[in-house]
Design an enzyme around this catalytic site. Structure first.
Site, PDB file in Angstrom:
ATOM      1  CB  VAL A  14      -2.190   7.193  -7.828  1.00 55.14           C
ATOM      2  CG1 VAL A  14      -1.534   8.571  -7.942  1.00 55.14           C
ATOM      3  CG2 VAL A  14      -1.283   6.245  -7.050  1.00 55.14           C
ATOM      4  N   GLY A 187      -2.922  -5.646   2.044  1.00 48.84           N
ATOM      5  CA  GLY A 187      -2.865  -4.823   0.844  1.00 48.84           C
ATOM      6  C   GLY A 187      -1.515  -4.191   0.576  1.00 48.84           C
ATOM      7  CD  GLU A 190      -0.242  -5.125  -6.417  1.00 56.24           C
ATOM      8  OE1 GLU A 190      -1.303  -5.735  -6.670  1.00 56.24           O
ATOM      9  OE2 GLU A 190      -0.176  -3.882  -6.282  1.00 56.24           O
ATOM     10  CG  ASP A 201       8.713  -1.111  -7.022  1.00 54.70           C
ATOM     11  OD1 ASP A 201       7.861  -0.583  -7.750  1.00 54.70           O
ATOM     12  OD2 ASP A 201       9.121  -0.588  -5.961  1.00 54.70           O
ATOM     13  CE  LYS A 205       9.281   2.600  -6.375  1.00 55.66           C
ATOM     14  NZ  LYS A 205       8.709   2.152  -5.082  1.00 55.66           N
ATOM     15  N   GLY A 302       0.831   4.810  -1.495  1.00 52.74           N
ATOM     16  CA  GLY A 302      -0.482   5.184  -0.971  1.00 52.74           C
ATOM     17  C   GLY A 302      -1.139   6.244  -1.818  1.00 52.74           C
TER      18      GLY A 302
END
Length: 432
Positions: A14, A187, A190, A201, A205, A302
């Site tokens: 990032v 990719g 992980e 995760d 959020k 991304g």
């Protein structure tokens, strides 16, 4: 303003995207805020590492003090990850009256309210759009676009890894382990995929989304979480047969003063807009009392999508600087936290059971459901290859979670029931 000076914490995927956007979109940024934007210092772990973007070696440092304590730096962008150490860096930056932009969902889910309070105290902005759903402007949509409405429900596909895995399993009939391996090779996952596939995760959020959407401090521990690692090809096949597809769905729903927040594999009616969200894409479906139903859709991760959200937050900071209103955007939660109990949460449920194929078993099972006032919307009974065994698949009508959990306990104790193979929440109705 003669110019805005940026301190960047992290130069990974990032961070590299942030550098590219600030460099390549300078004319757009100048037009938006009326002055140049430049990166003065970048904190990294290894100054000699090869990276996806070239930067002047004089900008790179391994000493955090050169960034967070530099009096000439106006805005700190944090894209390094981590929680405890990163929190201390950002607290120091805010107390030095530096504005902060972060993409760190782990940090904001755990320490968001504390950091926002400090930012307000020191007259600083703390923006974190990129912490949820990458390049999708969902937080700004809630905070600004829907600020006059009362949000009643949010449903989201907010983890691209799990959506990629479930899409491939469903479309190609592959096993979970095989698709996970492919996701790792591409990719998308992980080497240790636990945070993604076990729903952690997505839970972070949803804690951030529900805190903002419901104006109520929702902690990570308030989110009920179940991952996708136990989902089988058979589950997906039966779901298709009944008119559903499987998604890892974050659900935040408010009724009156009470809320529920969860992340769990959910069988979603194929007619629902979220059912069409495939592969690594994210989407959040928002229900408002006034606006009705809206959906935010796009790339959930991304380098460039996430960096776009980060730099957009920087633009927001700079516009506030021009207006002299920094530190005034954080709004104290309006409501005290009140969570629904299990008897206040209602949903439909899918269940697969393996039982002894003998007279009276089905009657015993249906009587347990009946005793808890839970009826069936769909029922399927099939013989299994194993002699003397059968499989029962049901979708219930809406039922209280407490009743459904009691049914599960009683079924496990019922002698003819060999095993409960799977159990999932169901959202939406399938037309006959």
């Amino acid at each position: 303003m003669n110019g805005i000076s940026i301190g960047l914490l992290g130069l990974g995927t990032v961070g590299s995207g942030v550098v590219k956007i600030i460099k390549n979109h300078q004319d757009k940024l100048m037009h938006q805020v009326g002055c140049p934007v430049s990166i003065k210092k970048i904190l990294v772990k290894d100054v000699h590492k090869q990276r996806a973007v070239e930067v002047d070696s004089s900008l790179v440092t391994t000493d955090p003090d050169e960034v967070i304590n530099d009096a000439d730096i106006d805005v700190i962008i944090e894209v390094m990850g981590g929680v405890e150490e990163t929190k201390e860096y950002l607290l120091t930056a805010l107390k030095n009256r530096k504005h902060v932009v972060t993409a760190n969902k782990d940090l904001m889910a755990v320490y968001g309210p504390e950091l926002l309070a400090v930012a307000s105290q020191y007259g600083c902005d703390l923006f974190y759009e990129a912490s949820v759903a990458g390049g999708i402007p969902i937080l700004r949509g809630l905070a600004d676009g829907l600020s006059s409405d009362r949000i009643t429900k949010m449903m989201g596909i907010v983890n691209g890894t799990t959506n990629f895995i479930l899409t491939k399993m469903s479309q190609q009939g592959l096993a979970y382990e095989d698709v996970l391996k492919e996701a790792q090779e591409l990719g998308y996952a992980e080497s240790d995929p636990t945070a993604d596939v076990e729903g952690l995760d997505a839970a972070r959020k949803m804690a951030i989304l529900s805190t903002l959407g419901f104006s109520m401090n929702i902690d990570l521990d308030d989110v009920k979480v179940k991952g996708i690692s136990s989902i089988t090809e058979e589950d997906l096949a039966y779901g298709k047969q009944f008119g559903y597809c499987m998604k890892l769905i974050g659900i935040a729903e408010r009724d009156g003063e009470k809320v529920e927040v969860s992340v769990q594999p959910t069988l979603l009616a194929k007619s629902h807009p979220l059912a069409s969200v495939q592969d690594e894409y994210n989407a959040v479906y928002v229900y408002g009392e006034a606006v009705g139903e809206t959906m935010f859709y796009g790339p959930g991760a991304g380098s460039m999508p996430t960096a776009t959200a980060v730099v957009s937050d920087v633009v927001g900071v700079m516009k506030n600087m021009r207006l002299g209103v920094n530190g005034k955007s954080a709004v104290t939660p309006q409501y005290d936290k009140k969570l629904k109990s299990a008897d206040e949460i209602f949903s439909k449920y899918f269940m697969r059971i393996h039982v002894k194929d003998q007279v009276g078993v089905f009657a015993n099972i249906t009587s347990i459901f009946s005793d808890h006032h839970v009826s069936f919307e769909k029922i399927l009974q099939l013989p299994l290859e194993e002699e003397g065994m059968a499989e029962i698949v049901v979708v219930t009508h809406k039922a209280a979670l407490s009743d459904y959990e009691n049914i599960l306990v009683q079924l496990r104790d019922l002698e003819p029931v060999h095993t409960i193979k799977s159990s999932y929440r169901v959202e939406g109705s399938v037309k006959a």
